[in-house]
Design an enzyme around this catalytic site. Structure first.
Site, short mmCIF file in Angstrom:
data_model
loop_
_atom_site.label_atom_id
_atom_site.label_comp_id
_atom_site.label_asym_id
_atom_site.label_seq_id
_atom_site.Cartn_x
_atom_site.Cartn_y
_atom_site.Cartn_z
N GLY A 12 0.86 -1.17 0.00
CA GLY A 12 0.00 0.00 0.00
C GLY A 12 0.90 1.21 0.00
N CYS A 13 0.33 2.36 -0.31
CA CYS A 13 1.13 3.58 -0.34
C CYS A 13 1.52 3.95 1.09
CB CYS A 13 0.30 4.65 -1.01
SG CYS A 13 0.96 6.28 -0.98
N GLN A 14 0.71 3.54 2.06
CA GLN A 14 0.94 3.96 3.44
C GLN A 14 1.38 2.83 4.36
OE1 GLN A 14 -0.98 7.16 4.96
NE2 GLN A 14 -2.67 7.19 3.56
N SER A 45 -5.07 3.70 0.89
CA SER A 45 -3.95 2.95 0.31
C SER A 45 -3.14 2.21 1.36
CB SER A 45 -2.98 3.86 -0.44
OG SER A 45 -3.61 4.96 -0.96
#
Lengths: 406, 146
Positions: free
Chosen positions: B51-53, B119
């Site tokens: 995920g982006c986070q 994300s």
């Protein structure tokens, strides 16, 4: 004019919102800033009384819209102190501006074996277009490293510049660390080496005056939405000598002089790079945003935002187990940190519950996170409407976060 | 009521006792701390859902017609929600997993964690859980019926 918080904040309707039953604290300005009434009204006015397609049609409205659009170009030229209006190209934003140069400059000037130099602290939008350009032209991408404070290593930069270096693309202000890079020196050194320089100004434009003449940069890019203007509009400044030689990036209407099925000749600058119907309303909104910045004044903005930055660093330093990522001597409006080994996503989730908007994650700058060997950071970023009281709210909220994860 | 719906109902009832968001999140964080760690040999690139986070590692096994999931995340809140997802989906037959609408997430007020903007890997994790179920079902269709 000093920044009078109460008057200023009233100009931003969204700041009056309540989020999760608490007054909104908006600390995600490096992602996008909020919009003052003047900008919102400008968009409305355009669609209510000026809307028409421009640069064509002999009718009244078309002329009105065309004049407004070209006047905006003139005002934006002044704002960045460019020499000529046709050196100001309107784009969808910084990303498109960089893509335009990465495509068109490279097509004309980048040859197999050449090198493009970028820095370790670039946003992905100033990395990937150059990776693609280098791949397309069998050129090589080289990286200027940074030190532990998040400052570019100028000694390494000097070493990396060579006769193979065709272009340097570097950010004016880092979106993840807040570092202000010595772009003037970077440009001087590059020019001594006959290398062109593109500056990504997306994070600089809302905070510091831009003078492309004094910088002597070859290209400068910024976005409207990060400087109180609308989304979907931005600027590419390019020196005439480059823009004249570069082939069009996109094609269609507006960018042509004559079209036949045998051959098409291209329009002159800036229209050669503005294919299709332009985003007139948002250009006018961006012009209004710039007027707003000038009215508040760069000095007042800098004083207020530097106050906030110092105050935030001082207050956050009172917390135990806080690790700042990016501690450059020259920096603006961004504080990135990790707190008590708590994952940034966890911190961000609880802050959101407390009405505080921050950005968490890698901030589209994964190489920066790799450098510091961290999964991401919590980033707070300021605009001219933020207050010290909001920073107090944040510090209290972080104490709550620690309580929950401790 | 299917096995999945029963589990969902249990969780919904568990969450009804929380008066405010903070109690709820404290509970999720505790769940995150207690979730069985994934076998370290599965905590590698191959099982990573980026995920982006936040990052999620997911592993699936197929035993006696049931899919067994283990997972982990580097973020505690994500990990807590993973614990809920595993509680609901792990140990169930593939077809039920494929059909599950996961409506309970909405009912306990955690829908925001499954949105695109977060994300955090959870949305892709659910997709991946269903893909595993589908793959197991396809590879051993007879097992289910015998």
């Amino acid at each position: 004019m000093a920044v009078k918080e109460d008057i200023l904040r009233k100009q931003f309707p969204i700041l009056g919102l309540t989020v999760n039953k608490r007054p909104l604290v908006y600390f995600d300005n490096a992602a996008t800033t909020q919009k003052p009434v003047a900008v919102i009204d400008r968009l409305r006015h355009y669609y209510e009384s000026e809307n028409s397609n421009i640069h064509r049609g002999a009718h009244y409205l078309s002329q009105l819209a065309t004049e407004a659009y070209e006047q905006a170009r003139e005002n934006i030229r002044k704002f960045i102190n460019a020499g000529q209006n046709h050196e100001v190209i309107f784009t969808r934003g910084t990303t498109e501006s960089i893509n335009l140069v990465a495509y068109a400059f490279s097509k004309k000037f980048l040859n197999p074996g050449d090198e493009v130099l970028i820095s370790e602290m670039e946003h992905h939008s100033n990395i990937v277009p150059w990776q693609i350009a280098c791949e397309n032209h069998q050129a090589h991408l080289k990286i200027i490293p940074m030190n532990e404070k998040g400052e570019l290593r100028m000694d390494q930069y000097r070493k990396l510049l060579s006769e193979k270096t065709k272009l340097v693309a570097v950010t004016h202000v880092s979106n993840s660390l807040g570092t202000i890079n010595p772009v003037k020196e970077i440009i001087q050194l590059a020019h001594q080496n006959n290398t062109a320089v593109l500056v990504d100004g997306a994070q600089a434009a809302p905070h510091i005056p831009i003078d492309v003449k004094a910088l002597d940069c070859d290209f400068y890019c910024f976005s409207g939405h990060k400087m109180y203007g609308p989304m979907g509009v931005g600027v590419l400044f390019g020196k005439e000598k480059w823009l004249e030689q570069m082939p069009p990036y996109q094609s269609g209407g507006e960018m042509i002089k004559e079209v036949s099925f045998k051959k098409t000749t291209y329009n002159e600058l800036p229209f050669k790079f503005e294919a299709g119907t332009p985003n007139v309303a948002d250009v006018l909104g961006m012009e209004k945003a710039i007027q707003f910045i000038l009215e508040v004044g760069h000095k007042a903005i800098a004083r207020h935002e530097n106050d906030l930055l110092q105050y935030a660093i001082n207050r956050l330093s009172e917390l135990e187990n806080i690790r700042f990522i990016g501690t450059a001597e020259q920096r603006t409006s961004v504080v990135s940190f990790l707190f008590n080994d708590i994952h940034p996503y966890d911190t961000g989730t609880i802050l959101d519950k407390l009405g505080i908007a921050v950005r968490t994650g890698h901030h589209c700058a994964q190489p920066v996170m790799d450098h510091f060997q961290i999964p991401g950071t919590v980033r707070i970023s300021f605009a001219l409407y933020n207050t010290k009281e909001e920073i107090d709210v944040l510090v209290k909220a972080l104490a709550k976060v620690r309580e929950m994860f401790g | 009521m299917s096995g999945i719906k029963e589990k969902e109902q249990e969780i919904i009832e568990e969450f009804e006792i929380f008066d405010d968001w903070m109690d709820k999140y404290n509970y999720i964080i505790e769940l995150g701390k207690s979730v069985p760690e994934i076998n370290p040999e599965y905590k590698q690139e191959k099982y990573l859902i980026r995920g982006c986070q936040a990052q999620v590692w997911l592993h699936a096994d197929y035993k006696e017609g049931k899919v067994i999931y283990t997972a982990d995340s580097d973020a505690l809140i994500t990990k807590g929600i993973i614990a809920l997802l595993i509680k609901v989906l792990s140990g169930q037959p593939p077809q039920e997993i494929i059909d599950a609408d996961m409506a309970f997430i909405d009912q306990i007020g955690l829908r925001e964690h499954l949105s695109q903007t977060r994300s955090n890997g959870l949305l892709n994790m659910i997709k991946q859980m269903k893909l595993y179920a589908l793959a197991f079902q396809k590879s051993m269709p007879q097992n289910n019926n015998q």
